[in-house]
Design an enzyme around this catalytic site. Structure first.
Site, PDB file in Angstrom:
ATOM      1  N   HIS A  32       0.850  -1.189   0.000  1.00 18.44           N
ATOM      2  CA  HIS A  32       0.000   0.000   0.000  1.00 18.44           C
ATOM      3  C   HIS A  32       0.881   1.233   0.000  1.00 18.44           C
ATOM      4  O   HIS A  32       1.926   1.242   0.650  1.00 18.44           O
ATOM      5  CB  HIS A  32      -0.921   0.017   1.229  1.00 18.44           C
ATOM      6  CG  HIS A  32      -2.077   0.942   1.055  1.00 18.44           C
ATOM      7  ND1 HIS A  32      -1.990   2.278   1.308  1.00 18.44           N
ATOM      8  CD2 HIS A  32      -3.331   0.707   0.600  1.00 18.44           C
ATOM      9  CE1 HIS A  32      -3.158   2.844   1.033  1.00 18.44           C
ATOM     10  NE2 HIS A  32      -3.990   1.914   0.595  1.00 18.44           N
ATOM     11  N   ASP A  91      -7.957  -5.498  -0.245  1.00 17.26           N
ATOM     12  CA  ASP A  91      -8.412  -6.335  -1.352  1.00 17.26           C
ATOM     13  C   ASP A  91      -8.053  -7.802  -1.163  1.00 17.26           C
ATOM     14  O   ASP A  91      -8.592  -8.666  -1.842  1.00 17.26           O
ATOM     15  CB  ASP A  91      -7.792  -5.839  -2.673  1.00 17.26           C
ATOM     16  CG  ASP A  91      -8.338  -4.476  -3.055  1.00 17.26           C
ATOM     17  OD1 ASP A  91      -9.562  -4.334  -3.074  1.00 17.26           O
ATOM     18  OD2 ASP A  91      -7.534  -3.559  -3.295  1.00 17.26           O
TER      19      ASP A  91
HETATM   20  N1  CMC Z   1       4.323  -7.559  -4.856  1.00 20.79           N
HETATM   21  C1  CMC Z   1       5.657  -7.505  -5.024  1.00 20.79           C
HETATM   22  N2  CMC Z   1       6.393  -6.390  -4.878  1.00 20.79           N
HETATM   23  C2  CMC Z   1       5.753  -5.263  -4.563  1.00 20.79           C
HETATM   24  C3  CMC Z   1       4.357  -5.239  -4.377  1.00 20.79           C
HETATM   25  C4  CMC Z   1       3.647  -6.433  -4.522  1.00 20.79           C
HETATM   26  N3  CMC Z   1       2.316  -6.470  -4.362  1.00 20.79           N
HETATM   27  N4  CMC Z   1       3.992  -3.977  -4.065  1.00 20.79           N
HETATM   28  C5  CMC Z   1       5.094  -3.236  -4.057  1.00 20.79           C
HETATM   29  N5  CMC Z   1       6.185  -4.024  -4.355  1.00 20.79           N
HETATM   30  C6  CMC Z   1       7.581  -3.585  -4.371  1.00 20.79           C
HETATM   31  C7  CMC Z   1       7.902  -2.766  -5.589  1.00 20.79           C
HETATM   32  O1  CMC Z   1       8.315  -3.575  -6.658  1.00 20.79           O
HETATM   33  C8  CMC Z   1       8.984  -1.866  -5.067  1.00 20.79           C
HETATM   34  O2  CMC Z   1      10.180  -2.628  -4.992  1.00 20.79           O
HETATM   35  P1  CMC Z   1      11.613  -1.896  -5.251  1.00 20.79           P
HETATM   36  O3  CMC Z   1      11.742  -0.862  -4.153  1.00 20.79           O
HETATM   37  O4  CMC Z   1      12.610  -3.003  -5.160  1.00 20.79           O
HETATM   38  O5  CMC Z   1      11.535  -1.274  -6.616  1.00 20.79           O
HETATM   39  C9  CMC Z   1       8.564  -1.570  -3.628  1.00 20.79           C
HETATM   40  O6  CMC Z   1       7.787  -2.731  -3.250  1.00 20.79           O
HETATM   41  C10 CMC Z   1       7.726  -0.322  -3.487  1.00 20.79           C
HETATM   42  O7  CMC Z   1       6.622  -0.426  -4.385  1.00 20.79           O
HETATM   43  P2  CMC Z   1       5.998   0.766  -5.216  1.00 20.79           P
HETATM   44  O8  CMC Z   1       5.492   0.242  -6.515  1.00 20.79           O
HETATM   45  O9  CMC Z   1       6.926   1.925  -5.241  1.00 20.79           O
HETATM   46  O10 CMC Z   1       4.757   1.115  -4.284  1.00 20.79           O
HETATM   47  P3  CMC Z   1       3.560   2.051  -4.664  1.00 20.79           P
HETATM   48  O11 CMC Z   1       3.240   2.798  -3.424  1.00 20.79           O
HETATM   49  O12 CMC Z   1       3.838   2.821  -5.895  1.00 20.79           O
HETATM   50  O13 CMC Z   1       2.387   1.023  -5.018  1.00 20.79           O
HETATM   51  C11 CMC Z   1       0.610  -0.511  -4.757  1.00 20.79           C
HETATM   52  C12 CMC Z   1       1.406   0.640  -4.119  1.00 20.79           C
HETATM   53  C13 CMC Z   1      -0.573  -0.818  -3.874  1.00 20.79           C
HETATM   54  C14 CMC Z   1       0.110  -0.077  -6.139  1.00 20.79           C
HETATM   55  C15 CMC Z   1       1.541  -1.733  -4.886  1.00 20.79           C
HETATM   56  O14 CMC Z   1       1.936  -2.160  -3.613  1.00 20.79           O
HETATM   57  C16 CMC Z   1       0.877  -2.871  -5.658  1.00 20.79           C
HETATM   58  O15 CMC Z   1       0.972  -2.918  -6.897  1.00 20.79           O
HETATM   59  N6  CMC Z   1       0.221  -3.848  -4.954  1.00 20.79           N
HETATM   60  C17 CMC Z   1      -0.502  -4.889  -5.618  1.00 20.79           C
HETATM   61  C18 CMC Z   1      -1.847  -4.394  -6.117  1.00 20.79           C
HETATM   62  C19 CMC Z   1      -2.830  -4.147  -4.986  1.00 20.79           C
HETATM   63  O16 CMC Z   1      -3.014  -4.990  -4.109  1.00 20.79           O
HETATM   64  N7  CMC Z   1      -3.507  -3.002  -5.042  1.00 20.79           N
HETATM   65  C20 CMC Z   1      -4.531  -2.633  -4.046  1.00 20.79           C
HETATM   66  C21 CMC Z   1      -4.083  -1.476  -3.203  1.00 20.79           C
HETATM   67  S1  CMC Z   1      -5.074  -1.204  -1.731  1.00 20.79           S
HETATM   68  C22 CMC Z   1      -6.679  -0.801  -2.169  1.00 20.79           C
HETATM   69  C23 CMC Z   1      -6.865  -0.035  -3.417  1.00 20.79           C
HETATM   70  O17 CMC Z   1      -6.276   1.036  -3.628  1.00 20.79           O
HETATM   71  O18 CMC Z   1      -7.662  -0.482  -4.232  1.00 20.79           O
END
Ligand code: CMC
Length: 396
Positions: free
Chosen positions: A273, A330
């Site tokens: 998140h 989720d």
């Molecule tokens: N699985 C594997 N690695 C992950 C994941 C994941 N679900 N989420 C983040 N990471 C890694 C990412 O690759 C990055 O690694 P590095 O620092 O080595 O490059 C690090 O963690 C930080 O991630 P980020 O992409 O910079 O984080 P963000 O804040 O931009 O994204 C997120 C947040 C929720 C989009 C992301 O965690 C994600 O894609 N999660 C899976 C999809 C998901 O469950 N979404 C629902 C979110 S909650 C409710 C909603 O909004 O609907």
């Protein structure tokens, strides 16, 4: 460009002030209008929480009664809507129909653009009730259309969630009566989704609304933002991932391994998140609810075992620990929706019904904010400095 600060994904940019929802991501705190989400989950209903978000305080009994009366009164759609639905192919995604139909509501006008700098008035509150009510009917009709089933009219005797389930699952000759456990579980899911400050879809409402586009156009755009798998579409992606693991497409260990490999393009859906860095308080509540609902309904879902396995492995794996990646809302909502018989193509639609009060409250707050300006981010240009136009025959 020296004055422009790049902030991809707006991770560190505050675009507004707001008195609606408070989140402390480090401590896992979520409050609507100051009230902890745990207290609302325990004591409130979706409709009461919707009123709270939009009006800024808990309703008196007669105010809540009036709101419920408005929700009932506005539940039917204009008959012309049926023709709009008929224009969609059977099996069209309900999210596409939902967005289109919310936009269509602005063609059946009352006084939709009523939020003034002095703040929302009674007519705006009536419009808010109209939208919260109609989104439920539109959602159910989208499903019926996607299945090629006849539309079922709302039943004014039924409260919000039971009425939705009636429109989803009744047949012209047989009324579907949802059990109290199912109604309670769906009520909780809607309540927990009701607002979450400046997430992707809510920011969309504000960006679109900042041009003074109407409430319905702003919320229709938000449905598009919610659709994607990184936001509301994650609840579908979680279930697809769990099914794939269960049916042998990949093992839980492989899924973890893939998620850790940045080249794989695979993420552990339902994990991580932008704001919560220790736990998502909504996920804690829903995890308990999933256990309760599955045992109440006697559902033995192997996908829940897969989810538990994944959670256990991820929570002890250094990759996830270092990046503070925990299950989000989720991760469990999909399991509950599956257990109570909600079809997969409706998961994100239900998220949208839940988020509607938040979108409306944020739209109204922005319209009443004298400091609000049209949203217009800047960029850092990295293309050619200048190049000449070349006639088509001279190009190579
Ligand atoms: N699985 C594997 N690695 C992950 C994941 C994941 N679900 N989420 C983040 N990471 C890694 C990412 O690759 C990055 O690694 P590095 O620092 O080595 O490059 C690090 O963690 C930080 O991630 P980020 O992409 O910079 O984080 P963000 O804040 O931009 O994204 C997120 C947040 C929720 C989009 C992301 O965690 C994600 O894609 N999660 C899976 C999809 C998901 O469950 N979404 C629902 C979110 S909650 C409710 C909603 O909004 O609907």
């Amino acid at each position: 460009t020296g004055l422009i600060t790049l902030d991809p994904g707006f991770g560190n940019t505050g675009a507004c002030t707001s008195a609606i929802t408070f989140i402390d991501g480090e401590k896992g705190i979520l409050r609507y209008r100051g009230i902890p989400i745990e207290q609302l989950a325990e004591n409130s209903s979706f409709t009461e929480t919707a009123w709270l978000l939009i009006h800024g305080r808990l309703p008196q009994r007669q105010e809540l009664d009036l709101f419920r009366e408005q929700l009932n009164r506005h539940a039917p759609l204009h008959e012309a809507f049926k023709h709009h639905f008929e224009g969609f192919l059977v099996d069209a995604p309900p999210m596409a129909m939902l967005s289109a139909m919310i936009n269509t509501l602005s063609c059946f006008p009352r006084r939709w653009n009523t939020a003034t700098p002095a703040g929302p008035d009674e007519e705006f509150y009536e419009e808010a009730a109209r939208l919260i009510s109609k989104v439920r009917t539109i959602a159910a009709y989208s499903y019926r259309r996607s299945m090629g089933l006849p539309f079922i009219y709302p039943d004014p005797k039924l409260p919000y969630v039971a009425n939705f389930l009636h429109m989803m699952f009744s047949m012209p000759y047989e009324q579907h009566m949802a059990s109290p456990e199912v109604v309670e579980a769906l009520n909780l899911i809607l309540l927990l989704h009701a607002d979450h400050e400046q997430n992707c879809s809510t920011s969309t409402v504000r960006v679109v609304g900042s041009s003074q586009a109407n409430l319905f156009a702003s919320c229709a755009a938000a449905v598009g933002a919610l659709w994607g798998p990184l936001h509301g579409g994650a609840n579908v992606a979680v279930l697809e991932m769990l099914s794939k693991i269960h049916h042998g497409g990949i093992s839980a260990d492989q899924a973890i391994k893939l998620a850790k490999d940045p080249k794989s393009g695979f993420r552990l859906m339902g994990f991580g998140h932008r704001v919560y860095k220790n736990f998502d308080p909504r996920a804690i509540i829903l995890k308990r609810s999933a256990d309760r609902v599955l045992s109440q309904l006697g559902v033995n879902d192997p996908l829940l075992d897969v989810a538990r396995q994944l959670e256990e492995k991820a929570l002890t794996d250094p990759y996830f620990v270092e990046r503070k990646l925990y299950p989000n809302v989720d991760f469990y909502s999909g399991i509950i929706m599956r257990a109570i018989g909600i079809p997969l193509n409706m998961f994100t639609v239900i998220f949208a019904i839940g988020r509607m009060p938040g979108w409306i409250a944020q739209w109204a707050e922005q319209h009443a904010d004298p400091k609000a300006r049209i949203a217009r981010p800047r960029q850092v240009y990295i293309g050619n400095t200048i190049s000449d136009y070349v006639p088509i025959d001279d190009r190579r």
